[in-house]
Design a protein around this motif. Sequence first.
Motif, PDB file in Angstrom:
ATOM      1  N   VAL A   1     -28.975 -36.188  39.092  1.00 30.75           N
ATOM      2  CA  VAL A   1     -27.774 -37.020  39.151  1.00 30.75           C
ATOM      3  C   VAL A   1     -28.137 -38.499  39.224  1.00 30.75           C
ATOM      4  CG1 VAL A   1     -27.555 -37.012  41.672  1.00 30.75           C
ATOM      5  CG2 VAL A   1     -25.495 -37.205  40.246  1.00 30.75           C
ATOM      6  N   GLU A   2     -29.382 -38.794  39.603  1.00 31.37           N
ATOM      7  CA  GLU A   2     -29.819 -40.192  39.676  1.00 31.37           C
ATOM      8  C   GLU A   2     -29.702 -40.884  38.321  1.00 31.37           C
ATOM      9  OE1 GLU A   2     -31.550 -37.786  42.862  1.00 31.37           O
ATOM     10  OE2 GLU A   2     -31.631 -37.604  40.667  1.00 31.37           O
ATOM     11  N   HIS A   3     -29.908 -40.118  37.242  1.00 28.43           N
ATOM     12  CA  HIS A   3     -29.779 -40.720  35.908  1.00 28.43           C
ATOM     13  C   HIS A   3     -28.354 -41.198  35.666  1.00 28.43           C
ATOM     14  CE1 HIS A   3     -29.928 -41.478  31.658  1.00 28.43           C
ATOM     15  NE2 HIS A   3     -29.116 -40.467  31.393  1.00 28.43           N
ATOM     16  N   ARG A   4     -27.359 -40.370  36.024  1.00 26.99           N
ATOM     17  CA  ARG A   4     -25.972 -40.797  35.855  1.00 26.99           C
ATOM     18  C   ARG A   4     -25.660 -41.987  36.763  1.00 26.99           C
ATOM     19  NH1 ARG A   4     -25.680 -39.725  31.630  1.00 26.99           N
ATOM     20  NH2 ARG A   4     -24.638 -38.041  30.522  1.00 26.99           N
ATOM     21  N   GLU A   5     -26.229 -42.001  37.953  1.00 29.59           N
ATOM     22  CA  GLU A   5     -26.023 -43.141  38.844  1.00 29.59           C
ATOM     23  C   GLU A   5     -26.551 -44.422  38.200  1.00 29.59           C
ATOM     24  OE1 GLU A   5     -28.051 -41.815  42.311  1.00 29.59           O
ATOM     25  OE2 GLU A   5     -26.346 -40.641  43.066  1.00 29.59           O
TER      26      GLU A   5
ATOM     27  N   GLY B   1     -21.792 -37.796  40.310  1.00 29.02           N
ATOM     28  CA  GLY B   1     -21.995 -36.369  40.506  1.00 29.02           C
ATOM     29  C   GLY B   1     -20.815 -35.498  40.128  1.00 29.02           C
ATOM     30  N   GLU B   2     -19.775 -36.088  39.495  1.00 32.52           N
ATOM     31  CA  GLU B   2     -18.562 -35.316  39.215  1.00 32.52           C
ATOM     32  C   GLU B   2     -18.222 -35.189  37.736  1.00 32.52           C
ATOM     33  OE1 GLU B   2     -15.166 -36.506  41.448  1.00 32.52           O
ATOM     34  OE2 GLU B   2     -16.143 -36.231  43.400  1.00 32.52           O
ATOM     35  N   PHE B   3     -19.100 -35.603  36.847  1.00 32.85           N
ATOM     36  CA  PHE B   3     -18.765 -35.526  35.425  1.00 32.85           C
ATOM     37  C   PHE B   3     -18.465 -34.089  35.000  1.00 32.85           C
ATOM     38  CE2 PHE B   3     -20.307 -39.813  35.242  1.00 32.85           C
ATOM     39  CZ  PHE B   3     -19.704 -40.378  34.123  1.00 32.85           C
TER      40      PHE B   3
ATOM     41  N   THR C   1     -27.643 -32.939  34.863  1.00 27.03           N
ATOM     42  CA  THR C   1     -27.992 -32.926  36.282  1.00 27.03           C
ATOM     43  C   THR C   1     -29.226 -32.071  36.532  1.00 27.03           C
ATOM     44  OG1 THR C   1     -25.683 -33.276  36.921  1.00 27.03           O
ATOM     45  CG2 THR C   1     -27.157 -32.380  38.596  1.00 27.03           C
ATOM     46  N   GLU C   2     -29.294 -30.920  35.872  1.00 29.03           N
ATOM     47  CA  GLU C   2     -30.447 -30.039  36.051  1.00 29.03           C
ATOM     48  C   GLU C   2     -31.717 -30.634  35.452  1.00 29.03           C
ATOM     49  OE1 GLU C   2     -29.514 -26.235  34.388  1.00 29.03           O
ATOM     50  OE2 GLU C   2     -28.697 -25.496  36.282  1.00 29.03           O
ATOM     51  N   ALA C   3     -31.580 -31.275  34.286  1.00 24.13           N
ATOM     52  CA  ALA C   3     -32.754 -31.738  33.544  1.00 24.13           C
ATOM     53  C   ALA C   3     -33.351 -33.022  34.112  1.00 24.13           C
ATOM     54  CB  ALA C   3     -32.395 -31.933  32.075  1.00 24.13           C
TER      55      ALA C   3
END
Length: 208
Positions: free
Chosen positions: A169-173, A187-189, A164-166
């Motif tokens: 969260v858009e990447h996980r989306e 956003g909850e991993f 998320t920092e690097a």
Amino acid sequence: MHTAGTRGLGSLSSTDVQPLEPPSDDRWIETAEALMHDECWCWGQDVLYPDGNLLIRYGLERTAALGADGRTAGYTGSINDRGGVWLRGAGVFYSSGSGSGIFLGRYDMRPRVITRDAPPLDTWIERGLDAFPLATASEQGIATACLLVPEACAWIAAYEHWITEAVGVEHREECLERWARGETPAGEFAQRWDALGRGFRTETLFLS
């Protein structure tokens, strides 16, 4: 084997995210398997990140062993001078360097324990997790699982927090948009892995 990441083994602090409630003992395995299924998919997507392999950026390196299709069998990184973590599409092996390690599978999150700090990759690749004893097979296995399962969950939580920092969260989306079976909010991993680690107890092993 390189040191993976910089955040260590601790759970995420309350200043990072709002903690989630751990699952109940009788739901732990089911909850963990759904999360690991999504996580393994996301690791594969992290490898394909357009600006470079995120697993390698985090400090992991490719294993020398190859899978049946001739592709990289997984990634590994050191936890300290003795232990380490091994990631595969089929799950994770984790050891803190105390002479024992645990397997947590993508389709079977019942912990399996061996008295080694590194997994026998050929056996894992060729025979799967059934080649290794469940933690419940011995008192030592139970004690090892109760020590290492929370640490393994904390390691994955720290990795997800770094993601998320690097890269945001858009990447996980985007990862989950390509994954029809996903059950985990993007956003909850990190929060869910942290909750799993906090919720693991001896009783969990006997309710699966």
